[in-house]
Design a protein around this motif. Structure first.
Motif, short mmCIF file in Angstrom:
data_model
loop_
_atom_site.label_atom_id
_atom_site.label_comp_id
_atom_site.label_asym_id
_atom_site.label_seq_id
_atom_site.Cartn_x
_atom_site.Cartn_y
_atom_site.Cartn_z
N MET B 1 0.84 -1.21 0.00
CA MET B 1 0.00 0.00 0.00
C MET B 1 0.87 1.25 0.00
SD MET B 1 -3.03 0.94 2.67
CE MET B 1 -2.74 2.40 3.64
N PRO B 2 0.65 2.12 -0.96
CA PRO B 2 1.51 3.30 -1.07
C PRO B 2 1.18 4.31 0.04
CG PRO B 2 -0.26 3.43 -2.67
CD PRO B 2 -0.44 2.13 -1.95
N LEU B 3 2.19 5.04 0.43
CA LEU B 3 1.99 6.04 1.47
C LEU B 3 1.26 7.25 0.91
CD1 LEU B 3 5.47 6.02 3.21
CD2 LEU B 3 3.37 4.92 3.96
N THR B 4 0.44 7.85 1.74
CA THR B 4 -0.18 9.11 1.33
C THR B 4 0.86 10.22 1.45
OG1 THR B 4 -0.83 9.74 3.56
CG2 THR B 4 -2.34 8.32 2.35
N ALA B 5 0.55 11.36 0.84
CA ALA B 5 1.46 12.51 0.93
C ALA B 5 1.64 12.95 2.37
CB ALA B 5 0.93 13.66 0.08
N VAL B 6 0.54 12.88 3.13
CA VAL B 6 0.63 13.27 4.54
C VAL B 6 1.63 12.39 5.27
CG1 VAL B 6 -0.65 13.37 6.72
CG2 VAL B 6 -1.70 14.22 4.62
N GLU B 7 1.59 11.09 4.98
CA GLU B 7 2.53 10.17 5.62
C GLU B 7 3.96 10.42 5.15
OE1 GLU B 7 -0.22 6.24 6.48
OE2 GLU B 7 0.30 6.74 4.41
N ASN B 8 4.11 10.67 3.86
CA ASN B 8 5.44 10.99 3.35
C ASN B 8 6.03 12.20 4.04
OD1 ASN B 8 6.17 9.09 1.40
ND2 ASN B 8 4.70 9.97 -0.05
N ALA B 9 5.21 13.21 4.18
CA ALA B 9 5.68 14.43 4.84
C ALA B 9 6.09 14.12 6.27
CB ALA B 9 4.60 15.50 4.80
N ARG B 10 5.27 13.34 6.95
CA ARG B 10 5.62 12.97 8.32
C ARG B 10 6.97 12.29 8.40
NH1 ARG B 10 0.57 10.81 11.95
NH2 ARG B 10 -0.63 12.75 11.86
N ASN B 11 7.19 11.34 7.51
CA ASN B 11 8.47 10.63 7.54
C ASN B 11 9.64 11.55 7.27
OD1 ASN B 11 7.33 8.19 8.20
ND2 ASN B 11 6.97 7.62 6.06
N LEU B 12 9.42 12.46 6.35
CA LEU B 12 10.45 13.44 6.04
C LEU B 12 10.81 14.24 7.28
CD1 LEU B 12 11.52 13.87 3.20
CD2 LEU B 12 9.99 15.84 2.96
N PHE B 13 9.77 14.72 7.93
CA PHE B 13 9.97 15.53 9.13
C PHE B 13 10.66 14.72 10.23
CE2 PHE B 13 8.27 16.80 13.33
CZ PHE B 13 8.83 18.06 13.42
N ILE B 14 10.17 13.50 10.42
CA ILE B 14 10.74 12.65 11.48
C ILE B 14 12.22 12.42 11.26
CG2 ILE B 14 10.73 10.30 12.40
CD1 ILE B 14 7.63 10.38 11.99
N ARG B 15 12.58 12.13 10.01
CA ARG B 15 14.00 11.86 9.75
C ARG B 15 14.86 13.09 10.00
NH1 ARG B 15 14.06 9.98 4.15
NH2 ARG B 15 11.82 9.77 4.35
N ARG B 16 14.40 14.24 9.54
CA ARG B 16 15.18 15.46 9.73
C ARG B 16 15.29 15.85 11.20
NH1 ARG B 16 18.14 16.75 6.21
NH2 ARG B 16 17.92 18.52 4.76
N TRP B 17 14.19 15.68 11.89
CA TRP B 17 14.19 16.00 13.32
C TRP B 17 15.22 15.12 14.03
CZ3 TRP B 17 11.95 20.21 15.20
CH2 TRP B 17 11.69 20.33 16.57
N GLY B 18 15.27 13.87 13.60
CA GLY B 18 16.25 12.95 14.16
C GLY B 18 17.67 13.40 13.89
N GLU B 19 17.93 13.81 12.65
CA GLU B 19 19.27 14.29 12.32
C GLU B 19 19.63 15.51 13.13
OE1 GLU B 19 19.25 14.96 8.08
OE2 GLU B 19 18.75 12.85 7.74
N MET B 20 18.68 16.43 13.23
CA MET B 20 18.95 17.64 13.99
C MET B 20 19.27 17.29 15.44
SD MET B 20 16.67 21.03 14.66
CE MET B 20 15.63 20.04 15.72
N GLY B 21 18.44 16.45 16.02
CA GLY B 21 18.70 16.02 17.40
C GLY B 21 20.10 15.48 17.55
N ALA B 22 20.50 14.63 16.61
CA ALA B 22 21.82 14.01 16.69
C ALA B 22 22.91 15.07 16.75
CB ALA B 22 22.03 13.07 15.50
N SER B 23 22.77 16.13 15.94
CA SER B 23 23.84 17.12 15.95
C SER B 23 23.76 18.07 17.14
CB SER B 23 23.88 17.88 14.63
OG SER B 23 22.76 18.69 14.52
N TRP B 24 22.70 17.93 17.94
CA TRP B 24 22.62 18.72 19.17
C TRP B 24 22.81 17.84 20.39
CZ3 TRP B 24 21.93 24.02 19.86
CH2 TRP B 24 21.73 24.76 18.69
N GLY B 25 23.34 16.64 20.18
CA GLY B 25 23.68 15.80 21.32
C GLY B 25 22.53 14.99 21.89
#
Lengths: 181, 181
Positions: B1-25
DNA sequence: TATTCTATTCAGAACCTTTTGAAAGGACCG
DNA sequence: CGGTCCTTTCAAAAGGTTCTGAATAGAATA
């Protein structure tokens, strides 16, 4: 030869600064190097920092370069001496501005861009969605917007603080105090 | 089942938030978990987050606990369901206040204490020192004092901003605009 | 009490970051 | 030039952090 109290205090500070850096996502050694140079009255060369922190040449070289990239220290040359020396910015407010500016560029801008992208992805699909799902889409957009707004406000606060600089921070704090009631 | 755009956006945000967190310790997973719960409209249980982020039970459990310790999420119980659910704080200003407060406690306070200690170590020895060395001691003390002063001012700015923030972001932003001229 | 469901723990594995040291590069000097 | 001095680079090693999954604990149910 025993260390003087002044030296002991320096080492204490250097180690703690290193630990703090580590928990803020800066490598311990880079932070220690920064602390060492911040305290030092005259510029130090690579061999000095190698000796004082007991680190290898490569490590010293890389971290010094990284600190130069951040703009927290700069290279100093001396007549008749081939070595390069390094000197830290000593003004704490300048230091702060440099750090925030760099972190914004490296870490805040990417997340802001991503969030804007997320918003427009959701926006594009929203029209095609049935009412229930549209509701979810709108809630997500609100969440994205909230963070963006937060970033904007933080941004103006930072700009303001850095514009008034070290001399004007106290007046600024007072002004904010009035606003806060 | 393909992801909806809303889900895609969520995943995008989640991944970036994770990266940001990593660089802030903050560990990537902990930040991703936080992002996931921030976006989620209803509380999620451990199995939900395991599935959504593809992580193990142990990992999920530990990081959820850590987020609860930080005060960024809280446990939610449901009648007739043994599972524990988790819900994130959704107010961005509240989030900010929580994060700053915790970081201050964990990371700023220790360095402030250390610096105060450094100052008094130097102070104690200063009297016994010949003039040249006393000069160095005084310069060191100045450096320590500068950082302490910076911390105090930042502290008041934070207190004021968080007080204003609770009642509403917009008035603050407007007021800042006026101050900035 | 036994059973079931869920949460927590933690030793070891996997992964990521940092450090080393030796080799290469580059600049100055005689 | 060749030699000297200093810096930079980078592959390999060390060191640290995070993740997994099975074992353990605990709590509600029957």
């Amino acid at each position: 030869m025993p260390l003087t109290a002044v030296e002991n205090a320096r080492n204490l500070f250097i180690r703690r600064w290193g630990e703090m850096g580590a928990s803020w996502g800066i490598s311990r050694t880079m932070a220690e190097l920064h602390a060492l140079l911040y305290l030092s009255n005259e510029p130090l060369c690579t061999d000095d920092v190698m000796a004082q922190l007991s680190i290898s040449r490569g490590n010293a070289s890389m971290n010094l370069r990284e600190l130069v990239n951040w703009g927290l220290i700069h290279r100093v040359h001396r007549r008749g001496d081939r070595k390069e020396y390094f000197e830290a910015e000593k003004d704490v407010w300048q230091m702060f501005e440099t750090i925030i500016r760099e972190r914004r560029r490296r870490e805040v801008l990417p997340i802001v861009e991503t969030i804007e992208r997320c918003r427009s992805i959701v926006e594009a699909e929203k029209k095609t969605l049935p009412a229930t799902l549209r509701r979810t889409a709108e809630e997500d957009q609100k969440r994205y917007a909230d963070i963006l707004e937060f970033c904007e406000v933080m941004n103006s606060i930072f700009n303001l603080v850095s514009r008034v600089g070290k001399t004007g921070v106290r007046p600024l704090a007072k002004a904010l105090g009035k606003l806060a009631g």
